[in-house]
Design a protein around this motif. Structure first.
Motif, PDB file in Angstrom:
ATOM      1  N   PRO A 137      -1.012  -2.463  26.580  1.00 21.74           N
ATOM      2  CA  PRO A 137      -1.606  -2.885  25.310  1.00 21.74           C
ATOM      3  C   PRO A 137      -1.178  -2.008  24.135  1.00 21.74           C
ATOM      4  N   HIS A 138      -1.182  -2.601  22.963  1.00 23.69           N
ATOM      5  CA  HIS A 138      -0.947  -1.843  21.736  1.00 23.69           C
ATOM      6  C   HIS A 138      -2.158  -0.940  21.458  1.00 23.69           C
ATOM      7  N   PRO A 139      -1.952   0.135  20.684  1.00 21.46           N
ATOM      8  CA  PRO A 139      -3.033   1.117  20.484  1.00 21.46           C
ATOM      9  C   PRO A 139      -4.346   0.504  19.987  1.00 21.46           C
ATOM     10  N   LYS A 140      -4.277  -0.467  19.069  1.00 24.60           N
ATOM     11  CA  LYS A 140      -5.531  -1.047  18.551  1.00 24.60           C
ATOM     12  C   LYS A 140      -6.322  -1.720  19.678  1.00 24.60           C
ATOM     13  N   ALA A 141      -5.609  -2.415  20.556  1.00 28.99           N
ATOM     14  CA  ALA A 141      -6.271  -3.112  21.669  1.00 28.99           C
ATOM     15  C   ALA A 141      -6.914  -2.102  22.625  1.00 28.99           C
ATOM     16  N   LEU A 142      -6.279  -0.922  22.739  1.00 26.55           N
ATOM     17  CA  LEU A 142      -6.796   0.102  23.669  1.00 26.55           C
ATOM     18  C   LEU A 142      -8.197   0.565  23.307  1.00 26.55           C
ATOM     19  N   GLN A 143      -8.493   0.527  22.021  1.00 22.49           N
ATOM     20  CA  GLN A 143      -9.840   0.942  21.593  1.00 22.49           C
ATOM     21  C   GLN A 143     -10.904   0.022  22.185  1.00 22.49           C
ATOM     22  N   SER A 164      19.758 -13.456  17.109  1.00 16.66           N
ATOM     23  CA  SER A 164      19.815 -13.684  15.655  1.00 16.66           C
ATOM     24  C   SER A 164      18.434 -13.557  15.002  1.00 16.66           C
ATOM     25  N   VAL A 165      17.367 -13.556  15.807  1.00 19.70           N
ATOM     26  CA  VAL A 165      16.015 -13.459  15.219  1.00 19.70           C
ATOM     27  C   VAL A 165      15.214 -12.321  15.874  1.00 19.70           C
ATOM     28  N   GLU A 166      15.951 -11.268  16.267  1.00 17.27           N
ATOM     29  CA  GLU A 166      15.259 -10.136  16.901  1.00 17.27           C
ATOM     30  C   GLU A 166      14.449  -9.352  15.867  1.00 17.27           C
ATOM     31  N   LEU A 167      13.282  -8.939  16.287  1.00 20.02           N
ATOM     32  CA  LEU A 167      12.387  -8.161  15.432  1.00 20.02           C
ATOM     33  C   LEU A 167      12.798  -6.696  15.536  1.00 20.02           C
ATOM     34  N   ALA A 168      13.245  -6.123  14.410  1.00 20.21           N
ATOM     35  CA  ALA A 168      13.640  -4.711  14.445  1.00 20.21           C
ATOM     36  C   ALA A 168      12.380  -3.872  14.609  1.00 20.21           C
ATOM     37  N   GLY A 169      12.481  -2.803  15.336  1.00 21.29           N
ATOM     38  CA  GLY A 169      11.372  -1.850  15.415  1.00 21.29           C
ATOM     39  C   GLY A 169      10.267  -2.215  16.386  1.00 21.29           C
ATOM     40  N   TYR A 170      10.481  -3.265  17.206  1.00 23.25           N
ATOM     41  CA  TYR A 170       9.410  -3.642  18.151  1.00 23.25           C
ATOM     42  C   TYR A 170       9.104  -2.501  19.126  1.00 23.25           C
ATOM     43  N   ALA A 171      10.152  -1.792  19.563  1.00 22.50           N
ATOM     44  CA  ALA A 171       9.942  -0.686  20.523  1.00 22.50           C
ATOM     45  C   ALA A 171       9.061   0.407  19.923  1.00 22.50           C
ATOM     46  N   GLU A 172       9.053   0.488  18.596  1.00 25.57           N
ATOM     47  CA  GLU A 172       8.249   1.532  17.932  1.00 25.57           C
ATOM     48  C   GLU A 172       6.836   1.049  17.610  1.00 25.57           C
ATOM     49  N   SER A 173       6.518  -0.194  17.959  1.00 25.92           N
ATOM     50  CA  SER A 173       5.234  -0.762  17.508  1.00 25.92           C
ATOM     51  C   SER A 173       4.026  -0.186  18.247  1.00 25.92           C
ATOM     52  N   TRP A 174       4.250   0.637  19.273  1.00 16.67           N
ATOM     53  CA  TRP A 174       3.124   1.288  19.976  1.00 16.67           C
ATOM     54  C   TRP A 174       2.800   2.648  19.345  1.00 16.67           C
ATOM     55  N   ARG A 175       3.623   3.045  18.351  1.00 20.20           N
ATOM     56  CA  ARG A 175       3.491   4.388  17.789  1.00 20.20           C
ATOM     57  C   ARG A 175       2.177   4.517  17.001  1.00 20.20           C
ATOM     58  N   THR A 176       1.579   5.691  17.079  1.00 18.92           N
ATOM     59  CA  THR A 176       0.343   5.939  16.311  1.00 18.92           C
ATOM     60  C   THR A 176       0.532   7.201  15.482  1.00 18.92           C
ATOM     61  N   GLU A 177      -0.322   7.366  14.471  1.00 17.14           N
ATOM     62  CA  GLU A 177      -0.239   8.547  13.602  1.00 17.14           C
ATOM     63  C   GLU A 177      -0.527   9.823  14.403  1.00 17.14           C
ATOM     64  N   GLY A 178      -1.597   9.814  15.143  1.00 11.35           N
ATOM     65  CA  GLY A 178      -1.964  11.014  15.910  1.00 11.35           C
ATOM     66  C   GLY A 178      -2.082  10.674  17.385  1.00 11.35           C
ATOM     67  N   PRO A 179      -2.580  11.601  18.165  1.00  9.21           N
ATOM     68  CA  PRO A 179      -2.741  11.321  19.604  1.00  9.21           C
ATOM     69  C   PRO A 179      -3.806  10.240  19.843  1.00  9.21           C
ATOM     70  N   VAL A 180      -3.627   9.489  20.912  1.00 12.58           N
ATOM     71  CA  VAL A 180      -4.597   8.448  21.268  1.00 12.58           C
ATOM     72  C   VAL A 180      -5.493   9.013  22.362  1.00 12.58           C
TER      73      VAL A 180
END
Ligand SMILES: [Fe+2]
Length: 387
Positions: free
Chosen positions: A324-330, A361-377
């Motif tokens: 899950p993405h960080p928001k969902a983890l909460q 041709s329609v790849e979303l740039a930065g998807y691999a970074e979409s789990w990143r958070t400002e601080g520790p989770v």
């Protein structure tokens, strides 16, 4: 005779029940073989296993926005290549006007998923009205065409050199999830008879990936009847009654709808969240170590993903942990809503996939970074059960 090398051991601080009652301050990761059917270990981590900061090299989670694909041509053979391997070909197509030819796939069964729109399917077996959320299984070499009443967007999944089957339903029996009696077949009806006649008709056949055209001086969809147990079949996602447990987050394999050759197609439909206080309410982190996982987002609100909308595809190849993405983890232990509200088609492929031109041709740039958070989770704590 052969047997998995498997031990059952509880090492260090661990829960003895997968996906429930995690040790305080931990994230759970499942390391598993053979989809969710082989040896597996639940590991308890102090950091989210998706907490990476950089990726280098060709392996990474990928996302494609198929809503951004340009015009795709008037034939299903113009559909955009999304992902493929030797066993499956996944393509995306828009059909705005009635097809002026019949299509025939001699390379394998075709599974058509109607993402948007509605219309009429005419095929060897007769006529069937089709609409949003329908799966159509077209047996290999069926002749077919679509006549949209509303522009259609379709996902096409070829089971190359193989047949679609239904999964074994084991403990829950054959009528669970959906009853085979819910499968609809085309009819030899008035609409079917009305389209028959002496007009010249082209059949565009795909064999070994190459197209050939066979022309008839009449419409070969001219059956007056048939009998047998092979047919085009239709199942709508709203006919699926998903398995759920109030005390255990079931693995995605519980949602298998069709079984191909070295891949499965699963469907996520709305289902109640778990209510046991210690049961996790989001998908557990896992590396599905023998499979590439693909999800096509059809409709609703995708509860474990940020910034995903209908018409997008994510591809998580084998080789890293996803979750899950960080928001969902909460909301790991407490969901705001009683039910999930998502419809998605998942393909789990045993052999490595490759991205097709249309997808790239329609790849979303930065998807691999979409789990990143400002601080520790920090992991949410397991709520204490009421005394
Ligand atoms: Fe997964």
């Amino acid at each position: 005779m052969r047997k998995h090398i498997a031990i059952t051991r509880v090492e260090g601080r661990a829960s003895r029940q997968a996906h429930a009652d995690l040790p305080d301050g931990t994230f759970e990761r499942e390391l598993g073989k053979e989809g969710f059917f082989g040896p597996a270990t639940m590991m308890y981590h102090t950091h989210p296993p998706t907490g990476w900061t950089q990726w280098q090299g060709p392996l990474r989670p990928r996302a494609y926005d198929l809503t951004k694909l340009g015009p795709l041509g008037p034939s299903p053979w113009d559909a955009g290549a999304v992902l493929a391997n030797a066993k499956l070909k996944m393509r995306f197509w828009r059909c705005a006007e009635a097809m002026d030819h019949l299509a025939r796939n001699a390379d394998g069964d075709e599974l058509v998923f109607v993402h948007r729109g509605r219309g009429d399917l005419y095929c060897d077996y007769g006529h069937l009205a089709v609409g949003q959320g329908d799966y159509l299984v077209l047996p290999r070499s069926t002749m077919w065409r679509l006549e949209p009443a509303e522009a259609m967007e379709l996902l096409l999944i070829e089971c190359t050199n193989g047949s679609y089957m239904l999964p074994e339903k084991g403990l829950v029996g054959g009528h669970a999830i959906f009853d085979p009696a819910m499968l609809d077949a085309p009819r030899i009806d008035d609409e079917f008879r009305a389209q028959q006649g002496e007009r010249e008709t082209r059949v565009v056949v795909k064999r070994q990936g190459a197209l050939s055209t066979v022309t008839y001086p009449f419409n070969p969809l001219d059956a007056v009847g048939w009998h047998g147990d092979l047919s085009v079949v239709r199942l709508n996602v709203k006919d699926i009654r998903p398995l759920a447990s109030h005390r255990y987050h079931l693995p995605p394999s519980a949602h298998t709808t069709f079984v191909g050759d070295r891949f499965v197609v699963c469907t996520f439909v709305p289902r109640p969240f778990e209510t046991d206080p210690g049961a996790i309410k989001v998908p557990f982190f896992h590396n599905n170590d023998d499979y590439d996982e693909v999800i096509f987002y059809h409709d609703g609100d995708f509860f474990s993903r940020d910034n995903i909308h209908p018409g997008m595809v994510t591809w998580h190849p084998c080789g890293f942990t996803h979750g899950p993405h960080p928001k969902a983890l909460q909301r790991m232990y407490a969901q705001a809503k009683p039910m999930t509200d998502e419809y998605a088609v998942m393909i789990d492929a045993r052999d490595a996939l490759e991205a097709g031109e249309a997808a790239m041709s329609v790849e979303l740039a930065g998807y691999a970074e979409s789990w990143r958070t400002e601080g520790p989770v920090t992991p949410p704590s397991v709520p204490k059960a009421a005394e």
